[in-house]
Design a protein around this motif. Structure first.
Motif, PDB file in Angstrom:
ATOM      1  N   MET A   1       0.862  -1.173   0.000  1.00  0.00           N
ATOM      2  CA  MET A   1       0.000   0.000   0.000  1.00  0.00           C
ATOM      3  C   MET A   1       0.897   1.221   0.000  1.00  0.00           C
ATOM      4  O   MET A   1       2.059   1.150   0.403  1.00  0.00           O
ATOM      5  CB  MET A   1      -0.967  -0.008   1.172  1.00  0.00           C
ATOM      6  N   ILE A   2       0.333   2.325  -0.465  1.00  0.00           N
ATOM      7  CA  ILE A   2       1.090   3.571  -0.427  1.00  0.00           C
ATOM      8  C   ILE A   2       1.099   4.031   1.025  1.00  0.00           C
ATOM      9  O   ILE A   2       0.076   3.989   1.703  1.00  0.00           O
ATOM     10  CB  ILE A   2       0.417   4.627  -1.340  1.00  0.00           C
ATOM     11  N   VAL A   3       2.288   4.406   1.516  1.00  0.00           N
ATOM     12  CA  VAL A   3       2.401   4.815   2.922  1.00  0.00           C
ATOM     13  C   VAL A   3       2.927   6.246   2.995  1.00  0.00           C
ATOM     14  O   VAL A   3       4.015   6.543   2.495  1.00  0.00           O
ATOM     15  CB  VAL A   3       3.336   3.867   3.698  1.00  0.00           C
ATOM     16  N   LEU A   4       2.134   7.127   3.586  1.00  0.00           N
ATOM     17  CA  LEU A   4       2.497   8.533   3.699  1.00  0.00           C
ATOM     18  C   LEU A   4       2.829   8.844   5.152  1.00  0.00           C
ATOM     19  O   LEU A   4       2.116   8.419   6.061  1.00  0.00           O
ATOM     20  CB  LEU A   4       1.330   9.420   3.240  1.00  0.00           C
ATOM     21  N   ALA A   5       3.919   9.606   5.348  1.00  0.00           N
ATOM     22  CA  ALA A   5       4.380   9.852   6.723  1.00  0.00           C
ATOM     23  C   ALA A   5       4.586  11.341   6.971  1.00  0.00           C
ATOM     24  O   ALA A   5       5.660  11.882   6.692  1.00  0.00           O
ATOM     25  CB  ALA A   5       5.684   9.092   6.962  1.00  0.00           C
ATOM     26  N   PRO A   6       3.579  12.012   7.498  1.00  0.00           N
ATOM     27  CA  PRO A   6       3.723  13.446   7.766  1.00  0.00           C
ATOM     28  C   PRO A   6       4.566  13.695   9.019  1.00  0.00           C
ATOM     29  O   PRO A   6       4.663  12.833   9.885  1.00  0.00           O
ATOM     30  CB  PRO A   6       2.284  13.905   7.997  1.00  0.00           C
ATOM     31  N   ALA A   7       5.149  14.907   9.074  1.00  0.00           N
ATOM     32  CA  ALA A   7       5.997  15.237  10.228  1.00  0.00           C
ATOM     33  C   ALA A   7       5.445  16.417  11.020  1.00  0.00           C
ATOM     34  O   ALA A   7       6.077  16.883  11.955  1.00  0.00           O
ATOM     35  CB  ALA A   7       7.414  15.530   9.751  1.00  0.00           C
TER      36      ALA A   7
END
Lengths: 358, 244, 68
Positions: A135-141
């Motif tokens: 799956m596409i994994v997005l990691a905001p900071a």
């Protein structure tokens, strides 16, 4: 719109609604409860539906049903709950359905703790459930980035017909920061959902819809997997996002995502005070991983070594090492949840590495 | 000449994969005819299970979703909440509904989810090769109860209809059987009524259909019908368990 | 006067129709085999059929059509 002080979880929920999410199915677990709570308050106001499921297992299967029926739909949970959702997630991947899943990571393994952690990196980026899928994994900071990323998360899910995970540590979910909701018009062309089960008759101008992940013959399953793999290659080609900070001509490169990446920036400032030029590579998409960025940065003559910093015990490190492929030293600093490496600790580690390289 | 009986257009031309004499085919027909007669083909969505009916999406001429084992009521909930005017049903066996999916079916009833569950109870796991189900009768031999189901070891068979009838959100629950012509016609009326209950937005509905599994029972289809009559119906009494 | 049409190719020879028929005019064919290897069901005396459709209702494979 003026800036507003909001908790990360609330901002994520509100941004999802502004991105067109009208359906939410979830189950309470700390530290992400503000997401379902916000959805429970807001979705009825906009003609959507919030439903508290009997379990994470049921919640993800409700997401499957709603996504299969053509809706923009989302669920959220935290670590232990995400493990329960994994069956549903692999079915969603196999049935090529779009949806967004938020994992506000807590400590593990097992019941773990409710403190922030990045221990679910492997689970998120390597599939998590059974079978050959991603799956596409997005990691905001930051809270702002978490809110900005929601529109993209739903768009990517629709464009590639894939589950998209927003992977954040509990700190992102629980801290308050100023956030501004930008114009949430989708800028990308979205495919029509002719595959959705909305009701069919022989007069319908589409084929009878069957949402399914059963491919019983070798040929059928091979066709699905080839299609998925070619889609994953497209995603790897088109959708990598990464922040590079100070990496040009750096001596040392830090690799980190989420909250710890921000601490790395403080460490870089401390190191500058010591006359050491360090930079940061912060993947925003964890899958697809920005391997090229890491590789190119590592190839710079100025670079002596890379230091991966995590709130886990060396998970993203493996992707960094694959990208660097032995070209440079790849060190690691991490704490498996509960405690976070401090800026001073990170800076000291780099200084130690520098002594060894001089 | 006029047609007295012909195959409904709500069933596709696909040849069913079921074993000779398997009653799944009868249940499929009854469900399809009910949808046809109610004129709701264009808004009906079926959710099919894991088990022998795993390929049911090939046979119903409607939009369908294939659910993970036991999760059909949750999947149906997702569909129904997105399209409240759709007619949404699950088609589940006893392993699916009464074992791995008990949480999902109980909670769908608990919410008064406006869906219909078609529950095919043949007292055994069919697709995996005849293992014991929660509905397997005491003393009944299966591949995982080779000496006969022992109630001290693994309990007595579960009566799902009676249990679900105690739940406030259940609006129509009936148990029917397919052992003779009269009962098949009753089963049809029950299935239609369950759909009507859903369309009237009264709440959750379920029809439990006592069925046979000749292959895994080790009987001919005709012997299996006799066995159903003599053994299953006494333990699983037919009739309406709940109606609001 | 009734007419029973059996799609012999799709019949699986389960005999449930034979059990259901009140007139006992259905049998499995002695002579025919369909491509799946089943002896399909056939009607012995069409004139005795009362078009009750009990056979069609119990047929799991929906291979029987009745006219009157």
């Amino acid at each position: 719109m003026a800036k507003k002080l909001m908790k990360g979880c609330e901002a994520i929920a509100e941004a999802a609604i502004r991105a067109g999410c009208k359906f939410f199915f979830g189950y309470p677990i700390t530290p992400q409860n503000d997401i379902p709570e916000h959805m429970a308050a807001r979705l009825p106001q906009i003609g959507g539906c919030f439903l508290q499921a009997e379990s994470e297992v049921a919640a993800i299967n409700m997401v499957y049903g709603a996504a299969g029926a053509g809706a923009r739909v989302m669920t959220s949970s935290s670590s232990c709950g995400i493990s329960l959702k994994m069956e549903g997630i692999t079915f969603i991947a196999g049935a090529e359905l779009p949806c967004v899943i938020v994992n506000m990571m807590r400590g593990g393994p097992g019941l773990g703790s409710i403190q922030a952690s990045q221990g679910d990196y492997f689970q998120a980026t390597k599939g998590g459930g059974h079978g050959d899928y991603h799956m596409i994994v997005l990691a905001p900071a930051s809270v702002q980035e978490a809110s900005d990323i929601m529109q993209r998360a739903f768009d990517l899910a629709d464009i590639y017909r894939t589950p998209v995970m927003l992977l954040a540590d509990g700190i992102i979910g629980q801290m308050m920061e100023p956030v501004e909701f930008h114009e949430q018009e989708s800028k990308r062309e979205l495919p029509e959902k002719l595959w959705a089960t909305t009701g069919w008759t022989p007069d319908s101008c589409r084929k009878r819809a069957v949402v399914n992940s059963l491919y019983i013959t070798n040929e059928e399953l091979d066709t699905l997997n080839q299609r998925l793999q070619s889609r994953y290659r497209e995603i790897q080609k088109n959708e990598v996002t990464v922040e590079e900070y100070n990496t040009e001509n750096a001596e040392f490169i830090l690799c980190a995502y989420g909250t710890i990446a921000r601490i790395c920036k403080s460490a870089i400032t401390l190191l500058a005070g010591e006359g050491v030029k360090a930079g940061l590579i912060r993947p925003i998409t964890l899958w697809p991983f920005p391997s090229d960025t890491v590789k190119k940065a590592a190839e710079q003559e100025s670079v002596k070594a890379l230091l991966t910093v995590e709130i886990s015990s060396g998970q993203m490190l493996e992707d960094v090492r694959l990208a660097v492929n032995g070209r440079k030293e790849t060190a690691f600093l991490g704490r498996p949840g509960s405690y976070l490496p401090s800026a001073e600790e990170i800076a000291q580690t780099v200084l130690r590495m520098r002594r060894m390289h001089s | 000449m006029t047609k007295v009986f012909q195959k409904t257009k709500l069933l596709t031309d696909e040849v069913m994969h079921y074993c000779p004499g398997c009653t799944h085919g009868i249940v499929h027909r009854l469900v399809a005819e009910a949808i046809d007669e109610l004129g709701v083909q264009g808004k009906t969505v079926g959710v099919v299970p894991v088990g022998c009916a795993v390929f049911a999406y090939k046979y119903f001429n409607i939009d369908t979703q294939e659910a993970a084992h036991g999760r059909a009521p949750a999947v149906a909930t997702g569909i129904k909440r997105v399209h409240p005017d759709n007619v949404v049903f699950t088609y589940q066996g006893d392993g699916d509904l009464a074992s791995i999916g008990t949480a999902e079916i109980v909670q769908a009833a608990h919410r008064g989810e406006k869906i219909t569950a078609i529950f095919v109870n043949n007292a055994i796991y069919g697709m995996t090769g005849g293992q014991m189900a929660p509905t397997t009768l005491v003393g009944q031999k299966t591949t995982t109860s080779p000496y006969g189901r022992d109630k001290d070891h693994c309990g007595s068979p579960i009566r799902m209809s009676e249990m679900l009838a105690t739940i406030e959100g259940s609006a129509y629950i009936e148990r029917v059987a397919l052992n003779n012509n009269a009962n098949i016609m009753k089963a049809k009326r029950a299935i239609k009524k369950a759909f009507e209950t859903q369309i009237a937005k009264k709440g959750f509905s379920m029809i439990e259909v006592l069925s046979t599994c000749p292959t895994n029972w080790g009987k001919s289809p005709v012997e299996a019908m006799e066995w159903l009559e003599e053994n299953m119906i006494p333990y699983y009494p037919l009739g309406v368990k709940k109606e609001v | 006067m009734a007419k029973v049409t059996i799609n012999e190719e799709l019949c699986k020879g389960c005999e449930l129709c034979i059990r259901a028929c009140p007139k006992k005019i259905l049998v499995l064919s002695d002579t025919k085999l369909n491509s799946k290897g089943y002896h399909p069901c056939e009607i012995t005396d069409m004139s005795a059929c009362i078009a009750c459709a009990a056979c069609a209702r119990t047929c799991p494979d929906v291979v029987i059509e009745i006219e009157k």
